[in-house]
Design a protein around this motif. Structure first.
Motif, short mmCIF file in Angstrom:
data_model
loop_
_atom_site.label_atom_id
_atom_site.label_comp_id
_atom_site.label_asym_id
_atom_site.label_seq_id
_atom_site.Cartn_x
_atom_site.Cartn_y
_atom_site.Cartn_z
N ALA A 163 76.66 7.04 21.62
CA ALA A 163 76.72 6.07 22.72
C ALA A 163 77.90 5.13 22.55
N ARG A 164 78.10 4.63 21.33
CA ARG A 164 79.19 3.68 21.12
C ARG A 164 80.56 4.37 21.17
N ARG A 165 80.63 5.63 20.74
CA ARG A 165 81.89 6.38 20.83
C ARG A 165 82.34 6.52 22.27
N GLU A 166 81.40 6.74 23.16
CA GLU A 166 81.74 6.94 24.56
C GLU A 166 82.18 5.66 25.26
N LEU A 167 81.98 4.50 24.61
CA LEU A 167 82.37 3.22 25.21
C LEU A 167 83.76 2.76 24.77
N VAL A 168 84.36 3.46 23.80
CA VAL A 168 85.68 3.05 23.29
C VAL A 168 86.76 3.89 23.98
N GLY A 212 71.64 -9.17 28.23
CA GLY A 212 71.25 -9.84 27.00
C GLY A 212 69.85 -9.46 26.55
N ILE A 213 68.91 -9.35 27.48
CA ILE A 213 67.53 -9.07 27.07
C ILE A 213 67.40 -7.65 26.54
N VAL A 214 68.13 -6.70 27.11
CA VAL A 214 68.08 -5.33 26.61
C VAL A 214 68.70 -5.25 25.21
N GLY A 236 71.17 2.81 27.51
CA GLY A 236 72.01 3.90 27.02
C GLY A 236 73.27 3.43 26.31
N ARG A 237 73.68 2.19 26.53
CA ARG A 237 74.87 1.67 25.86
C ARG A 237 74.64 1.37 24.37
N HIS A 238 73.39 1.16 23.99
CA HIS A 238 73.04 0.81 22.61
C HIS A 238 73.70 -0.50 22.17
N ASP A 239 73.85 -1.44 23.10
CA ASP A 239 74.32 -2.78 22.71
C ASP A 239 73.27 -3.44 21.85
N VAL A 240 73.72 -4.19 20.84
CA VAL A 240 72.80 -4.86 19.92
C VAL A 240 73.24 -6.32 19.77
N VAL A 241 72.43 -7.25 20.26
CA VAL A 241 72.73 -8.68 20.16
C VAL A 241 71.44 -9.42 19.84
N GLU A 295 67.74 1.78 37.51
CA GLU A 295 69.01 2.39 37.10
C GLU A 295 69.77 1.45 36.17
N ARG A 296 69.74 0.14 36.45
CA ARG A 296 70.48 -0.79 35.60
C ARG A 296 69.90 -0.78 34.19
N PHE A 297 68.59 -0.77 34.06
CA PHE A 297 68.01 -0.72 32.72
C PHE A 297 68.44 0.56 32.01
N ARG A 298 68.41 1.68 32.71
CA ARG A 298 68.76 2.96 32.11
C ARG A 298 70.19 2.94 31.56
N VAL A 299 71.09 2.35 32.34
CA VAL A 299 72.49 2.26 31.90
C VAL A 299 72.63 1.34 30.69
N LEU A 300 71.99 0.17 30.75
CA LEU A 300 72.10 -0.80 29.66
C LEU A 300 71.48 -0.25 28.38
#
Length: 308
Positions: free
Chosen positions: A13-18, A175-177, A212-217, A205-210
């Protein structure tokens, strides 16, 4: 979510964001997927392409910290995401699942009394799944979502009223995701989390996208921008504090800048809802099903529940 390959899912997931140009590579040429190719990540991290492929496919789950830190640099991870990445590597050993409580977590009575004694500070308590377990009177006036029994993650994505209330809905949802991911860590096979993620992935759809990004905060203080139907726009500081020895409970407190227009509006909100607060009794808290929204988590039964 694949509980057997959380490390591989995160890396992919993170590779596809760079973007290639972000790491000094040419972005030209045909690319079947966005972001970096596996061999590009491997080369930049100083490891073999075959080894990186094994990591992403879950065939090797015990890389060294040095390898993980090199991958984190290539994937442009910040300190929080890097710690999360390192924490995922224990899944290959399949530790015993975390023991689950047979009933919802209980809010300490001292915390209930504390927040009920704050007439000018909206405050609520949530668990690791964002279920609201307790809230004081002013917080209930701030939003119908801040009521025991409501799941905030579900509400913010599925309830149109929540989007109208939060002027910063885009930032709030991201942020919450990311914070739910951070608190879950490698424990993605938690039954309640699986249920929530599955439902929201199908309905939003927005939750599914967020997701899938695997953001961690991690949970952090923020300014909450609200548009309240009774008093108008409010900008409130929102602090999130861990409650010690409570299995992941968070105390969330809103407050306004002293002497500001927001402080005046918060006081006005309390005045407008004073009769309702006075009529809120212990009996009301003993009937959570009447206020519970369809599909939300049950309210924990406890003597002397919150209220004023």
């Amino acid at each position: 979510m694949d509980a057997n390959n959380v490390l591989g899912e995160f890396l992919r997931a993170r590779r596809e964001l760079v973007r290639p140009e972000d790491v000094g590579l040419s972005g030209g040429g045909l690319r079947r997927v966005p972001g970096l190719r596996r061999e590009e990540v491997a080369t930049l991290a100083g490891i073999s392409s075959d080894y990186y492929l094994r990591l992403e496919q879950g065939r090797d789950r015990n890389p060294s910290v040095q390898v993980l830190e090199a991958l984190a640099r290539v994937l442009r991870l910040d300190a929080d995401a890097t710690r999360h990445l390192v924490g995922l590597t224990g899944t290959g050993r399949r530790p015993a699942p975390r023991r689950r409580a047979a009933k919802p977590a209980q809010v300490p009575m001292t915390i209930r009394k504390l927040i009920d004694g704050w007439p000018t500070n909206p405050a609520y308590v949530q668990d690791r799944y964002t279920d609201v377990l307790a809230a004081n009177a002013l917080c209930r006036a701030l939003s119908p979502d801040y009521v025991p029994g409501v799941n905030l993650l579900r509400s913010v994505f599925l309830d149109p009223a929540a989007r109208e209330l939060h002027r910063d809905w885009e930032d709030l949802t991201a942020g919450i995701v990311a914070s739910v991911r951070a608190r879950a860590g490698a424990d993605v096979d938690d039954p309640r989390l699986v249920e929530l993620v599955g439902e929201l992935s199908l309905r939003s759809e927005r939750f599914r996208v967020l997701w899938g990004r695997h953001d961690v905060v991690p949970m952090r203080a923020r300014v909450s921008k609200l548009s309240h139907p009774q008093v108008g726009d409010l900008d409130l500081y929102c602090d999130k504090l861990d409650i010690g020895s409570s299995d992941g409970l968070l105390l969330v407190v809103f407050h306004a800048e002293p002497g500001s227009r927001d402080a005046e509006l918060l006081g006005l909100l309390g005045s407008l809802n004073a009769p309702e607060f006075a009529g809120h009794t212990k009996a009301d808290e003993q009937q959570p099903r009447q206020r519970q929204r369809r599909g939300d988590a049950p309210v924990a039964d406890e003597p002397n529940a919150d209220g004023s």
